[in-house]
Design an enzyme around this catalytic site. Structure first.
Site: not given
Ligand SMILES: Cc1cc2nc3c(=O)[nH]c(=O)nc-3n(C[C@H](O)[C@H](O)[C@H](O)COP(=O)(O)OP(=O)(O)OC[C@H]3O[C@@H](n4cnc5c(N)ncnc54)[C@H](O)[C@@H]3O)c2cc1C
Length: 383
Positions: A133, A272, A367
């Site tokens: 994020s 169904r 995304e």
């Molecule tokens: C199947 C899959 C395919 C993907 N494909 C790609 C890809 O091709 N390229 C790529 O670059 N990425 C990709 N991603 C990554 C995806 O974009 C990220 O998982 C997503 O942006 C969230 O980042 P994170 O998982 O690190 O969560 P984090 O950023 O660690 O967030 C964890 C939680 O905290 C919350 N949070 C974070 N900051 C705040 C805030 N300031 N205020 C309130 N809440 C907050 C988030 O909303 C979330 O609920 C993919 C992910 C998956 C699972």
């Protein structure tokens, strides 16, 4: 002028993809999903249909269409299956689009024809294991050493990054410090197979099981200085633009999944029977399906409007965030209700609704999470 009708070309494309999805994807995709296997033949057919080249000019092997055409194709594919739809979405909007928008003429000529033909896939490496994020807090570095970039770092969850036809990944990396001490972020193109670039085995995922998602690692990985994509230090702005567009595409994908739930439930509720009548005669079921249809209709209008602003060249960040938020939450709600309407069969792999249920959740995460969309909308409101 206010007109939400699709013109003839859009409608012809929508119909072609609808038929392809129904006739060629639906009958076989469940098997690929269960085997967690990438559907190369389906992707090749999508390539021959021109789907990977939809929004690109003909001079680069594209179809000369626009981004909305891509959205329509994604919606129709996701109505049947989201693994196939995300493979197209990531291939076009994350793989090829950054090269088309920001790449040099040479990069475009070298890579776009193969990407547009679906013979090769590009990936987009922004997220890292330490967080997605907060896209500005990258740890991956690219250091200029003579006429080469040297990359070090790890990327997490990267779609299309390890298939047999993956040709490249565009990597977001810190390339230095700005005058104010903040990191300078740039994009660097790394071809598959470059020494020092390794791709992990596929993640075991809850959904999108016929799509390819992997962790990437860079250890003193060297690529030519000419592999910079766009201007040095403009990487962050480029990613934000890429993600704004990608959100409209993901919204279309969510609408498709939510519509697929309605399609399946209408059929099932007619057939169904319980207590001597088709369950579709009971108000509890009818109202659920009516609510599902109302939500999907609203979400579709939201992405159409975001796309129309994008195509007119107007600012569309707020509309893209709204469309992505509404559509992904609609997909989750509709998938949950669809599984409920199917009863025990909603929990079986035999019917697509179980797959829809597993595939919907990621739409609220990838995304930009729903929280990030709400942050963007609030910021656009001046908060
Ligand atoms: C199947 C899959 C395919 C993907 N494909 C790609 C890809 O091709 N390229 C790529 O670059 N990425 C990709 N991603 C990554 C995806 O974009 C990220 O998982 C997503 O942006 C969230 O980042 P994170 O998982 O690190 O969560 P984090 O950023 O660690 O967030 C964890 C939680 O905290 C919350 N949070 C974070 N900051 C705040 C805030 N300031 N205020 C309130 N809440 C907050 C988030 O909303 C979330 O609920 C993919 C992910 C998956 C699972």
């Amino acid at each position: 002028m206010l007109d939400f009708r699709l013109d003839e070309e859009y409608e012809a494309l929508r119909k072609t993809v609808e038929e392809f999805a129904r006739e060629e994807v639906a009958p076989v995709i469940g098997g690929f999903y269960e085997r967690e296997e990438f559907p190369y033949d389906i992707v090749a057919k999508m390539g021959r249909m021109g789907l990977f080249g939809l929004p690109f000019p003909e001079e680069f092997g594209g179809m000369g269409g626009d981004y909305f055409a891509l959205c329509l194709a994604l919606e129709e594919l996701a109505r049947v299956d989201s693994s196939v739809a995300i493979t197209l979405e990531a291939g076009v909007s994350l793989g090829a689009m950054p090269l088309f928008r920001f790449g040099s003429d040479e990069q475009k000529r070298q890579w776009l024809p193969k990407l547009c033909a679906g013979e090769a896939l590009g990936a987009f490496g922004l997220t890292e294991p330490g967080g997605g994020s907060d896209a500005g807090a990258l740890r991956t570095t690219a250091r200029l050493d003579g006429d080469e970039w040297v990359l070090n770092g790890t990327k997490a969850f990267i779609t299309n990054s390890g298939t047999d036809i993956t040709a490249l990944v565009t990597v977001a990396a810190v390339t230095g410090r700005k005058d104010d001490g903040r990191p300078e972020i740039s994009a660097v193109l790394v071809p598959s197979g470059t020494p020092g670039f390794s791709v992990s085995k596929k993640y075991s995922k809850v959904g999108w099981n016929a799509s390819d998602t992997r962790e990437l690692s860079f250890q003193d990985c060297r690529v030519p200085a000419a592999n910079l994509v766009g201007e040095r230090g403009r990487g962050y702005a480029q990613f934000l633009q890429t993600l704004d567009e990608g959100r409209v595409a993901i919204a279309a994908l969510g609408v498709g999944l939510a519509q697929g739930c309605v399609d399946e439930c209408v059929k099932y509720a007619r057939e169904r029977e319980a207590f001597g009548h088709p369950i579709g005669q009971y108000q509890a079921i009818r109202f659920k399906i009516a609510d599902m249809e109302a939500r999907v209709h609203t979400a579709r209008l939201a992405y159409y409007q975001a796309a129309s602003k994008m195509l007119r060249g107007e600012p569309f960040k707020r509309e893209a965030a709204i469309a992505k938020l509404v559509s992904s939450e609609t997909a989750v709600d509709n998938a949950r209700e669809a599984a409920q309407i199917f009863g025990g069969y909603g929990f079986m792999n035999e019917y697509p609704v179980g797959r829809f249920y597993r595939d919907a959740k990621i739409l609220e995460i990838g995304e930009g999470t729903s929280e990030v969309q709400r942050m963007l909308i609030a910021r656009e409101l001046g908060l």
